[in-house]
Design a protein around this motif. Structure first.
Motif, mmCIF file in Angstrom:
data_model
loop_
_atom_site.group_PDB
_atom_site.id
_atom_site.type_symbol
_atom_site.label_atom_id
_atom_site.label_comp_id
_atom_site.label_asym_id
_atom_site.label_seq_id
_atom_site.Cartn_x
_atom_site.Cartn_y
_atom_site.Cartn_z
ATOM 1 N N PHE B 42 0.815 -1.213 0.000
ATOM 2 C CA PHE B 42 0.000 0.000 0.000
ATOM 3 C C PHE B 42 0.848 1.261 0.000
ATOM 4 O O PHE B 42 0.405 2.315 -0.440
ATOM 5 N N THR B 61 -9.882 19.291 -8.099
ATOM 6 C CA THR B 61 -9.760 17.852 -7.943
ATOM 7 C C THR B 61 -8.929 17.288 -9.081
ATOM 8 O O THR B 61 -8.883 17.839 -10.173
ATOM 9 N N LEU B 62 -8.307 16.179 -8.800
ATOM 10 C CA LEU B 62 -7.446 15.522 -9.789
ATOM 11 C C LEU B 62 -8.206 15.168 -11.054
ATOM 12 O O LEU B 62 -7.624 15.107 -12.141
ATOM 13 N N ILE B 63 -9.516 14.932 -10.939
ATOM 14 C CA ILE B 63 -10.223 14.450 -12.114
ATOM 15 C C ILE B 63 -10.598 15.556 -13.102
ATOM 16 O O ILE B 63 -11.084 15.275 -14.185
ATOM 17 N N LYS B 235 -2.503 22.845 -8.169
ATOM 18 C CA LYS B 235 -1.962 22.512 -6.849
ATOM 19 C C LYS B 235 -0.743 21.644 -7.098
ATOM 20 O O LYS B 235 -0.827 20.612 -7.747
ATOM 21 N N GLU B 244 1.912 9.626 -1.673
ATOM 22 C CA GLU B 244 1.620 9.445 -0.249
ATOM 23 C C GLU B 244 0.176 9.785 0.041
ATOM 24 O O GLU B 244 -0.474 9.173 0.880
ATOM 25 N N GLY B 245 -0.316 10.806 -0.667
ATOM 26 C CA GLY B 245 -1.698 11.229 -0.475
ATOM 27 C C GLY B 245 -2.673 10.101 -0.718
ATOM 28 O O GLY B 245 -3.662 9.950 -0.014
ATOM 29 N N PHE B 246 -2.405 9.276 -1.740
ATOM 30 C CA PHE B 246 -3.316 8.169 -2.027
ATOM 31 C C PHE B 246 -3.300 7.144 -0.911
ATOM 32 O O PHE B 246 -4.333 6.644 -0.503
ATOM 33 N N LYS B 248 -2.586 7.707 2.131
ATOM 34 C CA LYS B 248 -3.278 8.284 3.290
ATOM 35 C C LYS B 248 -4.776 8.237 3.105
ATOM 36 O O LYS B 248 -5.530 8.096 4.061
ATOM 37 N N GLN B 249 -5.237 8.382 1.874
ATOM 38 C CA GLN B 249 -6.683 8.361 1.625
ATOM 39 C C GLN B 249 -7.249 6.999 1.964
ATOM 40 O O GLN B 249 -8.384 6.887 2.407
ATOM 41 N N ILE B 250 -6.479 5.961 1.671
ATOM 42 C CA ILE B 250 -7.005 4.625 1.930
ATOM 43 C C ILE B 250 -7.151 4.419 3.424
ATOM 44 O O ILE B 250 -8.108 3.836 3.896
ATOM 45 N N GLY B 251 -6.196 4.924 4.173
ATOM 46 C CA GLY B 251 -6.335 4.796 5.610
ATOM 47 C C GLY B 251 -4.969 4.633 6.236
ATOM 48 O O GLY B 251 -3.962 4.593 5.560
ATOM 49 N N LEU B 336 -4.587 -6.427 -7.631
ATOM 50 C CA LEU B 336 -4.944 -5.312 -6.759
ATOM 51 C C LEU B 336 -3.742 -4.760 -6.013
ATOM 52 O O LEU B 336 -3.753 -3.638 -5.546
ATOM 53 N N LEU B 337 -2.670 -5.590 -5.894
ATOM 54 C CA LEU B 337 -1.488 -5.118 -5.183
ATOM 55 C C LEU B 337 -0.286 -5.281 -6.099
ATOM 56 O O LEU B 337 0.463 -6.241 -5.992
#
Lengths: 396, 381
Positions: B42, B61-63, B235, B244-246, B248-251, B336-337
């Motif tokens: 992760f 937003t990124l999108i 940004k 790292e942001g991603f 952190k978003q996951i948890g 997935l990983l």
């Protein structure tokens, strides 16, 4: 009968003397408890996630996306599409108007309270006034409803608690957009509670999606109206859409995450379980070793070997049960209801949910604990039953 | 060293007890290795992300996209070596649910900015020559058995194409163990030319290679100021911060995995401790005899500690080795990983923990053995 009485007598003796062997028994108990805690807590994550995404009673709603789009985010419907869809059969009407809401779905970057220096993809949903009537499980719990035509927004209960600055009266600044938060809503604990809702027309301007929507959310006349609605929309040559039951859509969006967590959870718990069994074996070997003379005496007295075997197994089962109960209780009180949020990589947006320690999980954990106790006690039990009486009595 | 036979004999004093203790510690460190691998899966992308690369996304937003016109202005800023853009394609292969990591890039700057993607000159040249060419990660190609020259159709729900999207596999890229080799890169000019007019000349995000990593924050602020109050504000973060942001978003994956690893090590550490306590307790006579013979207290301490260290280090070492072997077989979740490797730093951590566990579990009984008064011990039956 005699056999049974013997077995129960020996069993009671061994169980009553567990407190004398607390030190070594602790090893087995803590091992098994540890496994149950990890097992239940990890799987409660996916249970909670799944519940947020598709739990509860199935609502009489369908969602319509562009054909081939798997998520609201990647789907695009034009204003004309929306108008055509509103005329389809199977949609409930209220006061002469179809309960069909054309909505725009995107994300807005807001930091999580747990990681305030980093942005999270919080869902932003642009709605029309009819959206409130389409969803019957929705209610404002603080503040008021947003005024359409303005930059006012309402935020879901979970969004308010998980992300920074989503309180009534505050303004969400996103690029050059300023969204004023006027209310907090709840929606039966579903995914909607992680969202921020605004007026779709203002959102279209802010997100450069003029006259474009992501999804149509419609209230069905009845659960069976799904068929005629789908038939009509897919046969329409002017439209190119997929129709799905809302419940099924959200369920499917939780599959990857759930599968990942469950695979990892079961895998880790399985390996831990093997270790805990070894620990239980050690404990029971010690238990048998310290009672060698006792067991030999019993057998010399005429107690049959089966009773000895059963008593050892019973002792390890009890240890398993104690470990299981401790583990299950710790997992329940430690984790049940713990609020958190994560990014669902299937939808690339945040989902807030609570850890959910279900009765099923607790039961599975307990059964697993008993199994570990049983397997752990097997070899020592056989060994105890096979002790040659003479050499055992000679042992100090 | 002359005490090795003594240590060995004492370790195997009760064969079954030692065997099962070894097995417990083995499992403990096997789990440690696997849990650390999951944590790495992760968060590892963060380790390799360059500190000399910045990422500019749309501030909202990124999108949301950015205009391609920004590129020239970024490139001309002092301190910038290479400025290029990337765009998310959301390409699905064979089924709409099977979305691959497909990204449209400018081939030459892309190859210049990412030295960690190892591409042969032959493949790079082929890519530059074929507009519909695609550079594919080794692992992805292996998954679907793609060969050079294959023509791969992809479906994208977000880009309406003039003619269906088809790509020619012209090259593969390889990389170290912490590089995601399941990505699919193709050329931006093909994307721009084949998509609808309304989406023309828009890109997903910018990646900028800067000359001096220490200037990252300053340059970031410069870019954001450059594009403030424009149609699309930006940004800027370092690439490392972006990835790292991603995570952190996951948890807080780190916290969860650390908690599990700690629980495991504590549980099985208890087993080892219990074994050591029992082993020393039943040897009081022998230890007293050793002391009578002239063994110093320090030697006794070392002997007992060596036994517990033997158990934890041998079993732990085997456990870590087994974990490493299992992880070698790759991602068990089928995609997935993508980064599934046991980080060397965690291997070192594992060894340290093994030694620590040996010391902690053996210390109390060892000190007890050391402090034994000969006369008391001999009197004890």
């Amino acid at each position: 009968m005699v056999w049974l009485r013997q077995t129960i007598a020996v069993m009671l003796v061994s169980l009553k003397t567990i407190p004398a062997r607390l030190g070594s028994s602790a090893v087995a108990i803590i091992g098994i408890a540890g496994v149950v805690v990890v097992f239940v807590s990890v799987l409660s994550i996916s249970a909670g996630f799944q519940n947020a995404m598709g739990g509860g009673v199935e609502p009489p709603r369908a969602i319509i996306l562009r054909a081939g789009s798997d998520t609201e985010m990647t789907s695009g419907l034009s204003g004309d599409d929306a108008r055509l869809i509103k005329e389809a059969p199977g949609i409930r009407h209220e006061g002469g108007n179809p309960l069909a809401s054309a909505e725009l779905y995107a994300i807005v970057e807001i930091p999580k309270k747990s990681a305030p220096d980093s942005g999270a993809n919080v869902p932003l949903r642009g709605i029309e006034p009819v959206a409130m009537s389409v969803r019957e499980n929705f209610s404002i719990i603080e503040g008021r409803m947003l005024q359409f035509g303005t930059n006012e927004v309402i935020v879901g209960k979970a969004a308010n608690s998980q992300y920074v600055g989503l309180n009534v009266g505050e303004t969400l600044v996103s690029g050059q957009n300023r969204w004023k938060i006027v209310g907090i809503f709840e929606a039966d604990g579903g995914v909607a509670e992680t969202e921020v809702w605004c007026d779709v027309h203002l959102m279209q301007g802010a997100y450069m999606r003029v006259n474009s929507f992501s999804v149509m959310v419609v209230r069905l006349d009845s659960m069976d109206s799904f068929q005629p609605l789908t038939a009509s929309l897919t046969k329409n040559p002017q439209l190119n859409v997929d129709v799905r039951r809302e419940h099924e859509y959200y369920r499917s969006r939780s599959e990857a995450m759930t599968r990942l967590i469950n695979t990892l959870g079961f895998g880790i718990a399985f390996l831990m379980g093997i270790g805990a069994v070894f620990g239980a074996v050690l404990t029971m070997y010690t238990a048998v070793a310290t009672r060698t003379r006792e067991i030999a005496t019993l057998r010399a007295l005429g107690f049959n070997t089966a009773s000895v075997l059963v008593s050892v197994l019973a002792e390890s089962l009890v240890l398993g049960a104690i470990g299981g109960i401790i583990g299950a209780t710790a997992a329940y009180f430690g984790f049940n209801g713990y609020q958190t949020s994560t990014m669902n990589f299937q939808t690339f947006s945040q989902v807030a949910f609570a850890f959910r320690v279900t009765p099923g999980l607790l039961a599975t954990g307990l059964i697993y604990a008993l199994a570990m106790g049983l397997i752990g006690g097997l070899l020592p039990a056989i060994r105890a039953a096979r002790l040659p009486i003479s050499s055992a009595l000679r042992e100090l | 060293m002359k005490f090795l036979p003594l240590i060995w004999m004492n370790v195997w004093r009760r064969k079954i007890r030692t065997a099962f203790t070894l097995l417990c510690v083995f499992i403990a460190f096997l789990l440690f290795g696997i849990v650390m691998t999951i944590k790495g899966a992760f968060t590892l992308g963060v380790e390799i992300a360059g500190l000399d690369r910045l990422v500019l996304i749309n501030k909202v937003t990124l999108i949301l996209p950015l205009p391609i016109s920004y590129r020239a202005r970024i490139q001309q800023t002092p301190g910038v070596e290479v400025a290029t853009h990337q765009t998310w394609f959301n390409g699905a292969y064979q089924e709409t649910t099977n979305v691959l990591t497909t990204i449209a890039v400018e081939p030459e700057p892309f190859l210049a900015i990412y030295p960690e993607f190892v591409v042969s000159k032959e493949h790079a040249d082929a890519w530059l020559a074929d507009r519909q060419g695609a550079l594919v990660g080794k692992d992805l190609a292996a998954r679907y058995n793609w060969k050079i020259g294959d023509r791969i159709p992809l479906i994208s729900p977000i880009w309406a194409p003039k003619s269906p999207w088809e790509f020619n596999i012209v090259g593969f890229y390889d990389g170290g163990s912490s590089v995601d080799k399941t990505q699919f890169f193709f050329r931006y000019d093909y994307l721009n030319e084949n998509r609808s007019e309304g989406a023309r000349d828009l890109v997903g995000w910018y990646v900028v290679k800067i000359a001096d990593p220490s200037k990252a924050v300053d340059l970031g602020q410069t870019f954001d100021a450059m594009f403030a109050n424009s149609g699309s504000e930006t940004k800027t973060t370092t690439e490392k911060g972006f990835i790292e942001g991603f995570a952190k978003q996951i948890g807080d994956i780190g916290a969860i995995t650390t908690a599990i690893a700690s629980t495991v090590l504590f549980m099985f550490g208890m087993v080892a401790a219990s074994t050591m306590v029992q082993s020393v307790r039943e040897r009081t006579n022998e230890l007293a005899v050793l002391k009578t013979l002239g063994f110093t207290d320090a030697t006794i301490l070392t002997l007992v500690l060596s036994e517990s260290l033997f158990i934890t280090v041998v079993a732990g070492g085997l456990g870590l080795a087994a974990a490493w072997l299992i992880v070698l077989r790759g991602d068990p979740t089928g995609g997935l990983l993508p980064i599934f490797v046991l980080p060397p730093a965690d291997i070192v951590l594992g060894v340290v923990l093994m030694v620590l566990m040996g010391v902690v579990t053996g210390l109390s009984p060892a000190m007890g053995a050391m402090r034994l008064k000969i006369t008391d011990a001999l009197r004890r039956n």
